[in-house]
Motif scaffolding. Structure first.
Motif, PDB file in Angstrom:
ATOM      1  N   HIS A   1       0.850  -1.191   0.000  1.00  0.00           N
ATOM      2  CA  HIS A   1       0.000   0.000   0.000  1.00  0.00           C
ATOM      3  C   HIS A   1       0.885   1.239   0.000  1.00  0.00           C
ATOM      4  O   HIS A   1       1.785   1.366   0.826  1.00  0.00           O
ATOM      5  N   LEU A   2       0.603   2.157  -0.921  1.00  0.00           N
ATOM      6  CA  LEU A   2       1.391   3.390  -1.031  1.00  0.00           C
ATOM      7  C   LEU A   2       0.566   4.588  -0.616  1.00  0.00           C
ATOM      8  O   LEU A   2      -0.654   4.592  -0.765  1.00  0.00           O
ATOM      9  N   THR A   3       1.254   5.640  -0.165  1.00  0.00           N
ATOM     10  CA  THR A   3       0.614   6.946  -0.110  1.00  0.00           C
ATOM     11  C   THR A   3       1.201   7.787  -1.236  1.00  0.00           C
ATOM     12  O   THR A   3       2.389   7.698  -1.548  1.00  0.00           O
ATOM     13  N   LEU A   4       0.334   8.576  -1.871  1.00  0.00           N
ATOM     14  CA  LEU A   4       0.767   9.492  -2.926  1.00  0.00           C
ATOM     15  C   LEU A   4       0.456  10.918  -2.502  1.00  0.00           C
ATOM     16  O   LEU A   4       0.478  11.847  -3.289  1.00  0.00           O
ATOM     17  N   ALA A   5       0.136  11.102  -1.208  1.00  0.00           N
ATOM     18  CA  ALA A   5      -0.480  12.353  -0.784  1.00  0.00           C
ATOM     19  C   ALA A   5       0.490  13.494  -0.477  1.00  0.00           C
ATOM     20  O   ALA A   5       0.131  14.644  -0.633  1.00  0.00           O
ATOM     21  N   GLU A   6       1.711  13.177  -0.043  1.00  0.00           N
ATOM     22  CA  GLU A   6       2.582  14.282   0.368  1.00  0.00           C
ATOM     23  C   GLU A   6       3.196  14.982  -0.834  1.00  0.00           C
ATOM     24  O   GLU A   6       3.066  14.519  -1.956  1.00  0.00           O
ATOM     25  N   LYS A   7       3.907  16.126  -0.574  1.00  0.00           N
ATOM     26  CA  LYS A   7       4.322  16.955  -1.707  1.00  0.00           C
ATOM     27  C   LYS A   7       5.369  16.295  -2.609  1.00  0.00           C
ATOM     28  O   LYS A   7       5.421  16.559  -3.797  1.00  0.00           O
ATOM     29  N   GLU A   8       6.163  15.377  -2.029  1.00  0.00           N
ATOM     30  CA  GLU A   8       7.141  14.700  -2.879  1.00  0.00           C
ATOM     31  C   GLU A   8       6.546  13.492  -3.610  1.00  0.00           C
ATOM     32  O   GLU A   8       7.225  12.851  -4.397  1.00  0.00           O
ATOM     33  N   TYR A   9       5.259  13.198  -3.362  1.00  0.00           N
ATOM     34  CA  TYR A   9       4.617  12.030  -3.971  1.00  0.00           C
ATOM     35  C   TYR A   9       3.501  12.440  -4.925  1.00  0.00           C
ATOM     36  O   TYR A   9       2.946  13.517  -4.821  1.00  0.00           O
ATOM     37  N   GLY A  10       3.200  11.520  -5.853  1.00  0.00           N
ATOM     38  CA  GLY A  10       2.187  11.786  -6.867  1.00  0.00           C
ATOM     39  C   GLY A  10       2.775  11.502  -8.234  1.00  0.00           C
ATOM     40  O   GLY A  10       3.683  10.676  -8.370  1.00  0.00           O
ATOM     41  N   VAL A  11       2.270  12.208  -9.246  1.00  0.00           N
ATOM     42  CA  VAL A  11       2.747  11.998 -10.612  1.00  0.00           C
ATOM     43  C   VAL A  11       4.047  12.767 -10.791  1.00  0.00           C
ATOM     44  O   VAL A  11       4.090  13.973 -10.596  1.00  0.00           O
ATOM     45  N   LEU A  12       5.122  12.048 -11.174  1.00  0.00           N
ATOM     46  CA  LEU A  12       6.371  12.777 -11.380  1.00  0.00           C
ATOM     47  C   LEU A  12       6.673  13.021 -12.846  1.00  0.00           C
ATOM     48  O   LEU A  12       7.461  13.900 -13.193  1.00  0.00           O
ATOM     49  N   TYR A  13       6.014  12.272 -13.724  1.00  0.00           N
ATOM     50  CA  TYR A  13       6.121  12.581 -15.148  1.00  0.00           C
ATOM     51  C   TYR A  13       5.054  11.816 -15.905  1.00  0.00           C
ATOM     52  O   TYR A  13       4.715  10.677 -15.543  1.00  0.00           O
ATOM     53  N   THR A  14       4.525  12.427 -16.954  1.00  0.00           N
ATOM     54  CA  THR A  14       3.604  11.712 -17.833  1.00  0.00           C
ATOM     55  C   THR A  14       3.638  12.359 -19.206  1.00  0.00           C
ATOM     56  O   THR A  14       4.044  13.517 -19.350  1.00  0.00           O
ATOM     57  N   LEU A  15       3.222  11.604 -20.210  1.00  0.00           N
ATOM     58  CA  LEU A  15       3.116  12.151 -21.562  1.00  0.00           C
ATOM     59  C   LEU A  15       1.700  12.667 -21.773  1.00  0.00           C
ATOM     60  O   LEU A  15       0.760  12.246 -21.090  1.00  0.00           O
ATOM     61  N   CYS A  16       1.546  13.557 -22.752  1.00  0.00           N
ATOM     62  CA  CYS A  16       0.232  14.129 -23.063  1.00  0.00           C
ATOM     63  C   CYS A  16      -0.761  13.024 -23.420  1.00  0.00           C
ATOM     64  O   CYS A  16      -0.464  12.144 -24.225  1.00  0.00           O
ATOM     65  N   PHE A  17      -1.971  13.064 -22.805  1.00  0.00           N
ATOM     66  CA  PHE A  17      -2.974  12.022 -23.050  1.00  0.00           C
ATOM     67  C   PHE A  17      -3.582  12.153 -24.445  1.00  0.00           C
ATOM     68  O   PHE A  17      -4.163  11.218 -24.967  1.00  0.00           O
TER      69      PHE A  17
END
Ligand SMILES: [Zn+2]
Length: 201
Positions: free
Chosen positions: A141-157
């Motif tokens: 189980h991960l948390t993605l909630a803090e400022k260093e977590y979440g999407v770090l890179y993605t390509l245009c959808f």
């Protein structure tokens, strides 16, 4: 005849029914009458003797609570995302582990195309960074909630082009100009992912 299956097993995972195989090394019989893994490793079937064991040699590194994970979103559910793990603490992981995280973090009240208020803060294919908060039921189980977590890179959808951050939770495609809302890391961008990729080799 010996047959090995390379998929990593976690402790507690179902291996076989006792009608099919007898449990060998690193296994136990669960209360429901199935053979389960007692270790992290790979399944080895002895088809002649009808015995299955779990082999710990070359057993993959299992994430621990507190580890930092980088991976990509391979499935989206209404309130959860499934993340295929690529790096554990900046080291490449080829074991193929998946993790789950709550998708309901970050972006504030954005509305989807049908006018609902379901938050769309992650998409399939997003590269995300998270921290392991629990290994309950053999699930990472991960948390993605803090400022260093979440999407770090993605390509245009829309077009698959490169994207840049425009504000706290918005990215813009440098090719077609499309905007997308995401829960972003503080260091979002192609360069961040390139550095992790380089360090993990
Ligand atoms: Zn685009």
């Amino acid at each position: 005849m010996i047959k090995e299956n390379n998929k990593p097993m976690l402790p507690g995972e179902h291996i076989a029914s006792i009608e099919e195989f007898e449990g060998g090394k690193n296994t136990y019989i669960a209360s429901d009458g199935t053979v389960r893994s007692a270790a992290v490793g790979t399944k080895v079937y002895d088809l002649k003797r009808r015995i299955v064991k779990v082999d710990q040699k070359n057993s993959p590194m299992l994430p621990k609570v507190g580890d930092t994970i980088v991976g990509y979103v391979d499935m989206l559910f209404s309130s959860m995302v499934s993340v295929k793990i690529l790096y554990i603490n900046d080291k490449r992981s080829d074991a193929g582990f998946s993790a789950i995280a709550s998708a309901r973090v970050g972006a504030r009240g954005d509305r989807d195309r049908r006018g609902g208020d379901r938050r769309a803060t992650f998409h399939t294919g997003d590269i995300v960074r998270g921290r392991v908060v629990s290994l309950l039921n053999s699930t990472v189980h991960l948390t993605l909630a803090e400022k260093e977590y979440g999407v770090l890179y993605t390509l245009c959808f829309m077009c698959g082009g490169d994207t840049v951050r425009t504000n706290e939770n918005t990215i813009k495609c440098v090719e077609c100009g499309a905007f997308e809302e995401r829960k972003l890391t503080h260091d979002y961008g192609k360069e961040t992912f390139r550095l992790i990729h380089k360090a993990g080799k």
